[in-house]
Design a protein around this motif. Structure first.
Motif, PDB file in Angstrom:
ATOM      1  N   TRP A 138      81.576  -3.937  61.967  1.00  0.00           N
ATOM      2  CA  TRP A 138      80.609  -2.878  62.197  1.00  0.00           C
ATOM      3  C   TRP A 138      79.202  -3.456  62.329  1.00  0.00           C
ATOM      4  O   TRP A 138      78.918  -4.535  61.794  1.00  0.00           O
ATOM      5  N   LEU A 139      78.352  -2.692  62.979  1.00  0.00           N
ATOM      6  CA  LEU A 139      76.932  -3.020  63.032  1.00  0.00           C
ATOM      7  C   LEU A 139      76.165  -1.749  62.717  1.00  0.00           C
ATOM      8  O   LEU A 139      76.129  -0.820  63.526  1.00  0.00           O
ATOM      9  N   GLN A 140      75.592  -1.700  61.524  1.00  0.00           N
ATOM     10  CA  GLN A 140      74.760  -0.572  61.128  1.00  0.00           C
ATOM     11  C   GLN A 140      73.342  -0.848  61.603  1.00  0.00           C
ATOM     12  O   GLN A 140      72.751  -1.871  61.233  1.00  0.00           O
ATOM     13  N   MET A 141      72.818   0.038  62.411  1.00  0.00           N
ATOM     14  CA  MET A 141      71.501  -0.156  62.998  1.00  0.00           C
ATOM     15  C   MET A 141      70.572   0.953  62.522  1.00  0.00           C
ATOM     16  O   MET A 141      70.817   2.131  62.814  1.00  0.00           O
ATOM     17  N   ASN A 142      69.541   0.591  61.785  1.00  0.00           N
ATOM     18  CA  ASN A 142      68.555   1.537  61.261  1.00  0.00           C
ATOM     19  C   ASN A 142      67.192   1.261  61.867  1.00  0.00           C
ATOM     20  O   ASN A 142      66.947   0.188  62.418  1.00  0.00           O
ATOM     21  N   SER A 143      66.311   2.231  61.738  1.00  0.00           N
ATOM     22  CA  SER A 143      64.933   2.087  62.238  1.00  0.00           C
ATOM     23  C   SER A 143      64.923   1.576  63.673  1.00  0.00           C
ATOM     24  O   SER A 143      64.192   0.638  64.009  1.00  0.00           O
ATOM     25  N   LEU A 144      65.713   2.196  64.497  1.00  0.00           N
ATOM     26  CA  LEU A 144      65.857   1.735  65.875  1.00  0.00           C
ATOM     27  C   LEU A 144      64.569   1.885  66.660  1.00  0.00           C
ATOM     28  O   LEU A 144      63.796   2.836  66.456  1.00  0.00           O
ATOM     29  N   LYS A 145      64.359   0.928  67.552  1.00  0.00           N
ATOM     30  CA  LYS A 145      63.166   0.878  68.392  1.00  0.00           C
ATOM     31  C   LYS A 145      63.580   0.935  69.862  1.00  0.00           C
ATOM     32  O   LYS A 145      64.700   0.556  70.206  1.00  0.00           O
ATOM     33  N   PRO A 146      62.685   1.363  70.725  1.00  0.00           N
ATOM     34  CA  PRO A 146      63.023   1.380  72.164  1.00  0.00           C
ATOM     35  C   PRO A 146      63.493   0.021  72.675  1.00  0.00           C
ATOM     36  O   PRO A 146      64.362  -0.048  73.552  1.00  0.00           O
ATOM     37  N   THR A 155      76.185 -14.007  56.651  1.00  0.00           N
ATOM     38  CA  THR A 155      75.696 -13.373  57.877  1.00  0.00           C
ATOM     39  C   THR A 155      74.429 -14.051  58.387  1.00  0.00           C
ATOM     40  O   THR A 155      73.695 -14.697  57.627  1.00  0.00           O
ATOM     41  N   SER A 156      74.186 -13.890  59.671  1.00  0.00           N
ATOM     42  CA  SER A 156      72.951 -14.341  60.293  1.00  0.00           C
ATOM     43  C   SER A 156      72.514 -13.272  61.282  1.00  0.00           C
ATOM     44  O   SER A 156      73.359 -12.601  61.891  1.00  0.00           O
ATOM     45  N   TYR A 157      71.201 -13.136  61.436  1.00  0.00           N
ATOM     46  CA  TYR A 157      70.647 -12.094  62.300  1.00  0.00           C
ATOM     47  C   TYR A 157      69.557 -12.666  63.199  1.00  0.00           C
ATOM     48  O   TYR A 157      68.850 -13.607  62.823  1.00  0.00           O
ATOM     49  N   ALA A 158      69.407 -12.048  64.340  1.00  0.00           N
ATOM     50  CA  ALA A 158      68.252 -12.346  65.174  1.00  0.00           C
ATOM     51  C   ALA A 158      67.003 -11.886  64.431  1.00  0.00           C
ATOM     52  O   ALA A 158      67.031 -10.883  63.711  1.00  0.00           O
ATOM     53  N   ASP A 159      65.917 -12.609  64.608  1.00  0.00           N
ATOM     54  CA  ASP A 159      64.678 -12.254  63.912  1.00  0.00           C
ATOM     55  C   ASP A 159      64.253 -10.824  64.226  1.00  0.00           C
ATOM     56  O   ASP A 159      63.704 -10.134  63.362  1.00  0.00           O
ATOM     57  N   SER A 160      64.528 -10.383  65.429  1.00  0.00           N
ATOM     58  CA  SER A 160      64.073  -9.066  65.869  1.00  0.00           C
ATOM     59  C   SER A 160      64.779  -7.908  65.157  1.00  0.00           C
ATOM     60  O   SER A 160      64.292  -6.775  65.196  1.00  0.00           O
ATOM     61  N   VAL A 161      65.917  -8.186  64.516  1.00  0.00           N
ATOM     62  CA  VAL A 161      66.655  -7.101  63.860  1.00  0.00           C
ATOM     63  C   VAL A 161      66.771  -7.283  62.353  1.00  0.00           C
ATOM     64  O   VAL A 161      67.323  -6.410  61.672  1.00  0.00           O
ATOM     65  N   LYS A 162      66.287  -8.381  61.835  1.00  0.00           N
ATOM     66  CA  LYS A 162      66.376  -8.632  60.387  1.00  0.00           C
ATOM     67  C   LYS A 162      65.730  -7.494  59.600  1.00  0.00           C
ATOM     68  O   LYS A 162      64.634  -7.040  59.931  1.00  0.00           O
ATOM     69  N   GLY A 163      66.432  -7.062  58.568  1.00  0.00           N
ATOM     70  CA  GLY A 163      65.925  -5.984  57.733  1.00  0.00           C
ATOM     71  C   GLY A 163      66.234  -4.602  58.266  1.00  0.00           C
ATOM     72  O   GLY A 163      66.027  -3.602  57.562  1.00  0.00           O
ATOM     73  N   ARG A 164      66.714  -4.520  59.497  1.00  0.00           N
ATOM     74  CA  ARG A 164      67.034  -3.214  60.096  1.00  0.00           C
ATOM     75  C   ARG A 164      68.531  -3.069  60.390  1.00  0.00           C
ATOM     76  O   ARG A 164      69.067  -1.967  60.291  1.00  0.00           O
ATOM     77  N   PHE A 165      69.177  -4.160  60.756  1.00  0.00           N
ATOM     78  CA  PHE A 165      70.595  -4.123  61.128  1.00  0.00           C
ATOM     79  C   PHE A 165      71.419  -4.809  60.041  1.00  0.00           C
ATOM     80  O   PHE A 165      70.955  -5.784  59.423  1.00  0.00           O
ATOM     81  N   THR A 166      72.646  -4.331  59.863  1.00  0.00           N
ATOM     82  CA  THR A 166      73.567  -4.935  58.915  1.00  0.00           C
ATOM     83  C   THR A 166      74.940  -5.049  59.548  1.00  0.00           C
ATOM     84  O   THR A 166      75.491  -4.058  60.036  1.00  0.00           O
ATOM     85  N   ILE A 167      75.483  -6.265  59.535  1.00  0.00           N
ATOM     86  CA  ILE A 167      76.826  -6.493  60.063  1.00  0.00           C
ATOM     87  C   ILE A 167      77.797  -6.585  58.895  1.00  0.00           C
ATOM     88  O   ILE A 167      77.468  -7.138  57.837  1.00  0.00           O
ATOM     89  N   SER A 168      78.985  -6.029  59.081  1.00  0.00           N
ATOM     90  CA  SER A 168      80.006  -6.094  58.038  1.00  0.00           C
ATOM     91  C   SER A 168      81.379  -6.138  58.709  1.00  0.00           C
ATOM     92  O   SER A 168      81.501  -5.833  59.892  1.00  0.00           O
ATOM     93  N   ARG A 169      82.402  -6.539  57.937  1.00  0.00           N
ATOM     94  CA  ARG A 169      83.742  -6.623  58.504  1.00  0.00           C
ATOM     95  C   ARG A 169      84.777  -6.287  57.452  1.00  0.00           C
ATOM     96  O   ARG A 169      84.542  -6.465  56.255  1.00  0.00           O
ATOM     97  N   GLY A 192      63.375   5.283  65.429  1.00  0.00           N
ATOM     98  CA  GLY A 192      63.452   5.497  63.990  1.00  0.00           C
ATOM     99  C   GLY A 192      64.812   5.965  63.519  1.00  0.00           C
ATOM    100  O   GLY A 192      65.069   6.007  62.303  1.00  0.00           O
ATOM    101  N   GLY A 193      65.681   6.300  64.441  1.00  0.00           N
ATOM    102  CA  GLY A 193      67.008   6.782  64.095  1.00  0.00           C
ATOM    103  C   GLY A 193      67.988   5.661  63.797  1.00  0.00           C
ATOM    104  O   GLY A 193      67.628   4.477  63.782  1.00  0.00           O
ATOM    105  N   SER A 194      69.237   6.051  63.554  1.00  0.00           N
ATOM    106  CA  SER A 194      70.283   5.103  63.189  1.00  0.00           C
ATOM    107  C   SER A 194      71.541   5.319  64.021  1.00  0.00           C
ATOM    108  O   SER A 194      71.816   6.445  64.463  1.00  0.00           O
ATOM    109  N   LEU A 195      72.275   4.251  64.200  1.00  0.00           N
ATOM    110  CA  LEU A 195      73.591   4.287  64.814  1.00  0.00           C
ATOM    111  C   LEU A 195      74.473   3.267  64.110  1.00  0.00           C
ATOM    112  O   LEU A 195      73.969   2.263  63.600  1.00  0.00           O
ATOM    113  N   ARG A 196      75.773   3.532  64.131  1.00  0.00           N
ATOM    114  CA  ARG A 196      76.728   2.572  63.585  1.00  0.00           C
ATOM    115  C   ARG A 196      77.758   2.254  64.665  1.00  0.00           C
ATOM    116  O   ARG A 196      78.501   3.124  65.102  1.00  0.00           O
TER     117      ARG A 196
END
Length: 111
Positions: A79-87, A57-71, A15-19
């Motif tokens: 960068w890759l902003q990763m929210n709602s992280l899962k195991p 941008t394009s995302y893997a289905d498994s991360v859509k809505g949770r990860f955001t790529i920017s440049r 549930g946490g985030s990393l960038r």
């Protein structure tokens, strides 16, 4: 010659985030896409997200809505902003540009 250096990985609870950040040096051209891949133990490396020159941008289905790529082309950084992280997001994350790879940064999602 191009060098890609990732940073920002670490241990985070579900549930946490990393960038993640990827700083590029060398002959970087903004017309080329940049991307993030990941590789979990015992699995093949897979595409996570890609950002093209125009910003699309394009995302893997498994991360859509949770990860955001920017440049930032001026800073040669992606960068890759990763929210709602899962195991299942646990993996080594790699920055990619043309046929260059970074050294990878470990992301571990665990309670």
């Amino acid at each position: 010659q191009v060098q890609l250096v990732e940073s920002g990985g670490g241990l985070v609870q579900p549930g946490g985030s990393l960038r993640l950040s990827c700083a590029a040096s060398g002959s970087i051209f903004s017309i080329n896409a940049m991307g993030w891949y990941r590789q979990a133990p015992g699995k093949e490396r897979e595409l996570v997200a890609i950002i093209r020159s125009g910003g699309s941008t394009s995302y893997a289905d498994s991360v859509k809505g949770r990860f955001t790529i920017s440049r930032d082309n001026a800073k040669n950084t992606v960068w890759l902003q990763m929210n709602s992280l899962k195991p299942e997001d646990t993996a080594v994350y790699y920055c990619h540009y043309l046929f260059y790879w970074g050294q990878g940064t470990q992301v571990t999602v665990s309670s």
